[in-house]
Design an enzyme around this catalytic site. Structure first.
Site, short mmCIF file in Angstrom:
data_model
loop_
_atom_site.label_atom_id
_atom_site.label_comp_id
_atom_site.label_asym_id
_atom_site.label_seq_id
_atom_site.Cartn_x
_atom_site.Cartn_y
_atom_site.Cartn_z
N GLU A 167 8.29 1.38 3.87
CA GLU A 167 7.98 0.57 5.04
C GLU A 167 8.19 -0.90 4.70
O GLU A 167 7.83 -1.35 3.61
CB GLU A 167 6.51 0.78 5.45
N HIS A 212 -5.09 -2.39 4.74
CA HIS A 212 -5.05 -1.13 3.99
C HIS A 212 -4.54 -1.40 2.59
O HIS A 212 -3.55 -2.10 2.40
CB HIS A 212 -4.18 -0.05 4.65
N HIS A 269 4.94 7.20 2.48
CA HIS A 269 5.73 5.99 2.24
C HIS A 269 5.01 5.03 1.30
O HIS A 269 3.79 5.02 1.22
CB HIS A 269 6.07 5.26 3.55
N TYR A 318 10.27 1.65 9.31
CA TYR A 318 10.25 2.67 8.27
C TYR A 318 11.67 3.17 8.05
O TYR A 318 12.39 3.43 9.03
CB TYR A 318 9.38 3.86 8.67
N HIS A 355 0.85 -1.20 0.00
CA HIS A 355 0.00 0.00 0.00
C HIS A 355 0.88 1.24 0.00
O HIS A 355 2.10 1.15 0.12
CB HIS A 355 -0.92 0.01 1.23
N HIS A 378 2.48 -0.98 15.18
CA HIS A 378 1.45 0.04 15.18
C HIS A 378 0.24 -0.44 15.98
O HIS A 378 -0.16 -1.61 15.85
CB HIS A 378 0.94 0.31 13.75
#
Lengths: 307, 307, 307, 307
Positions: free
Chosen positions: D265, D199, D214, D255, D152, D246
């Site tokens: 990432e 995501h 990113h 990252y 993503h 996260h």
């Protein structure tokens, strides 16, 4: 090969005893094994077999009271005491029973100002698994962070060179890794082993004597370190650094603070050195990579905050 | 605490030398470190620092020629030889240089018919990482299965009780785990440690002397054991059992055969015992769980095939 | 892309309801969410948000009653029913409330003899974490084996080719992997997806209709699969195969039996295919590797035992 | 359910093409698949099957040129273009062949200033494993960091609310998680999915249009994330944050920056939502925990540096 086995106990000062009991029992996930008439609370890690390894007492100031290494037997204890005395170190004996389930302890003060003990006897209470046909783990292995053992301590104080001499020449440790200061010569930090653990104890040069950087607890996998971090967050534990990998020792780690500000480590991995291994040396320029391998960063709080 | 450090080398017989070199170098992922004028090929695991740990030679029959434990220094070697002789075990000396990069070896035959050696000197060639500011691993760590070290051997032969006595009384090992035969008394299998590894060597009672069940190689994680299994399949290696967990030692493992039918293990985990730990005992009824913890199954091939 | 979301529920027959409740709740670690007046007990996996996914009822014979896929909404449900009817498949409607917390279900029988349902509505009860600032997991995530979701079913029956046509042409699934029979043409086993899961359902050609090979539950890591195996052994669950990796789908897995002999799987991994991916084909000679990648072995019990 | 499959390609600007090729090929471990006459270099992740997913071109300024989502087929492409136009969004067509191995692309500009594309055709070149009896991985899976797929993008720009409306109402995405600003109402950050990935794209409100936070690459395990961090350090890659978890999405992550300062990432994990899941909401007070779950810390660099 002198018969010093492992760091067997450490006594830590905390501000609020009951809050700390809840923290160590339910968040870090140690097993409470007893309380004594001095008000001390005794814990062990789930997979340790002796009665206690981590003891807390209430005090005005956080920090470390003393730590002890278990030795093979009482002959070894007597021999090591004689060796220490011959080397010029005064020792005293703490009587059996002063600590719960623990025999006589030979006590002395290191040049860095830390009180160290040797002892031969601590009652085996087992790890909650039977000695006949045991399963690999049990419910205690998943209560809180649940490290498998007290692994080592990192201590700050002056004159680590003198400590090193005692650990190498009298106690039979070997130097696994070290960090050199900017001058390229002075040994600013030392990781020492009496086994083939990558560290049984470590020292960092520091002006104030007798300070604690952290007590370290061993986890079984990198996934368990992640879980430790999750549990820290769920319980609003203050994290210092990590999860990350150290270049030094290769250990994979999180550092956090107990409710009194004593730092502790939950880590896994690292390699298994032997006394015939050459010491690994980190120079000052590579120390950031030694401290935080992926980030290659010196963390101010990590380097300066001690109790 | 006698100064015996670890299993340092083992010599294995193979049918086809070059096929075996390809297997051990490219599939198991050992590092080839030399060949000698006797036609032997020397290997080490990537993270070992001494010149060699696994040696193969071509022969008509598969199996083990001998294995050696490294000891702390030559004084220890002399002392242990004297102790062995005093115990009633004849020893001989293999001259320095007979094996590449290896000093004098004290050799003797165990009651189980295995030739064992002790030695104090093997040249350090390093693990491919520098001793100054090393990274945690390198390309060799991912070439083939790439275990970190030769960990232990499991050997089959008669009279393991006599072996046990020598390892405990002369060599300073301690008994970590054992399996009792159906009668509930006879020790059919023994896991012994001279360190705080869960096993440095193991023996199983068996009528034929001098047999090899497996040499064992340490992996760094359960994920690496899975990867080992993948690589075995990619290379059509015959797998005996696994991936699975042993109840005995808690180790997580795959067993497979080299091209000559010598079994080897790639494993991780297990706990870290100390000499003050009480021995774990498996009775015959629970042996299936001890062998294959999830499946609780005795695997015929695993129990009976040796070289 | 037709709006079929996922396998949402499955109803399984067990011999002893309360023994099975204990098994599914405390060993497999599902969350019990209700019981209905037909004597059925409803479970969900901890990280599922709908009220139920796994339902058991007491019966004389083990096996599967029916399974249902959730669809996006009632319009989708109506559309798919019409499409099924147009294709020539008779459907019936099970009324809302027949199953706890579940809306109307469109029911039909597959050529393989399995009763399949589509439904659009099941009450969301959440995964025990709040929808505001949730932690990553909670106590339920560690109660028993604790899979995150019901992932798929593998069903045995005749005429899987006809099933395939319905799933591809009416329900919008795509064929991810398949095994060809010895003739190199006949599709003996099919893995189908309606998402980018590597399988939402799978079928194996078998003379008897309506049989269950296994219901599959997703674990979060290979380490959790190991833990699943540990818990199976601790609870004397019969394991069929594993831990191992499938070549087919790359999934890493253990198969075991519930107390009534219904097989279930705890697995992790595999890749994530999309409808534009070409189907992977396994020929008969490589099927052993497809089934058990490290061992390259056909397990008789795995291939033949169904309920 | 509109037929939008996944983020299929992204074009990134770099300062020095050859240095960047070395970085993306040998450090991140992408597979170089071609170069075109516009000087662009095309990469894919090892387990992706289409010809390319990550394209770089040399420029004076770092950042993102455009990104594209693959859709099911050309009918879907036409339908979605018509829907966009009807919604009031102007589109243009990039001809087939403008990008290597890629069909016609429908291009439009989002309210946040980003150029987005939809396309139906990109040549399948495979993942280096055969479609018949494939192994689970190959050498490319271990060359450099070696993510399995472009997962993503997180993009910064003004008016994310307008983006959200387009993704939800025209493109068929659903809102998986969101962060509310200090006022408790304004949606400052949005995570959107067109699948059951946690995501497929994410947006953060930011005054400057068209910025890249990113591109994200999927790793297979937490252990592979650790390995990614090791490789970053070995290659002196600048790391921004991590390894960490996260709270938002539960993803476990590092990252870092490419040689031109474009953040990327490497992550694993997170859960798998469906369109019927209620959105997870993070309020401003819990955003530190959402960003860095163990450390509960807002990292200034992470929040403010974009290209």
């Amino acid at each position: 090969m002198t018969g010093v086995l492992r760091p067997g106990h450490v006594q830590i000062r905390v501000f609020d005893l009951e809050e700390s009991v809840r923290f160590y029992r339910d968040v870090l996930g140690l097993v409470e094994t007893g309380r004594d008439d001095k008000g001390r609370v005794y814990f062990k890690c789930w997979d340790e077999r002796d009665h206690n390894s981590y003891i807390i007492r209430q005090a005005e100031e956080a920090g470390i009271d003393f730590f002890g290494f278990k030795v093979l037997n009482v002959e070894t204890l007597d021999k090591l005491e004689a060796d220490l005395n011959e080397y010029g170190i005064e020792t005293s004996r703490m009587p059996a029973g002063d600590m719960l389930a623990t025999g006589e302890r030979v006590r002395f003060t290191l040049p860095t100002g830390h009180i160290m003990e040797l002892y031969a006897e601590k009652s085996a209470v087992g790890n909650g698994l039977t000695n006949a046909n045991p399963g690999p783990w049990n419910a205690a292995s998943e209560h809180g962070i649940a490290p498998v053992r007290l692994d080592h301590m990192l201590l700050y104080g002056p004159n680590v060179a003198a400590n090193k001499k005692i650990f190498e020449e009298v106690l039979g440790f070997f130097l696994v890794e070290r960090v050199l200061a900017e001058d390229g010569e002075f040994e600013a930090a030392l990781w020492l082993s009496c086994s083939h653990k990558v560290h049984d104890i470590a020292f960092v040069e520091h002006p104030e004597p007798g300070k604690l950087h952290h007590c370290s607890f061993l986890m079984e996998s990198w996934e368990k370190v992640l879980r430790a971090g999750d549990i820290m967050s769920m319980n609003e534990v203050s994290v210092d650094i990590g999860p990350t990998r150290h270049g030094i020792t290769r250990g994979c780690t999180i550092y956090a603070w107990d409710p009194s500000g004593n730092r502790f480590e939950t880590f896994m991995g690292g390699y298994q050195p032997y006394p015939d291994y050459e010491t690994i040396t980190w120079d000052w320029d590579h120390f950031p990579q030694g401290l935080d391998y992926p980030q290659r960063k010196l963390h101010e709080s990590f380097l300066t905050i001690v109790t």
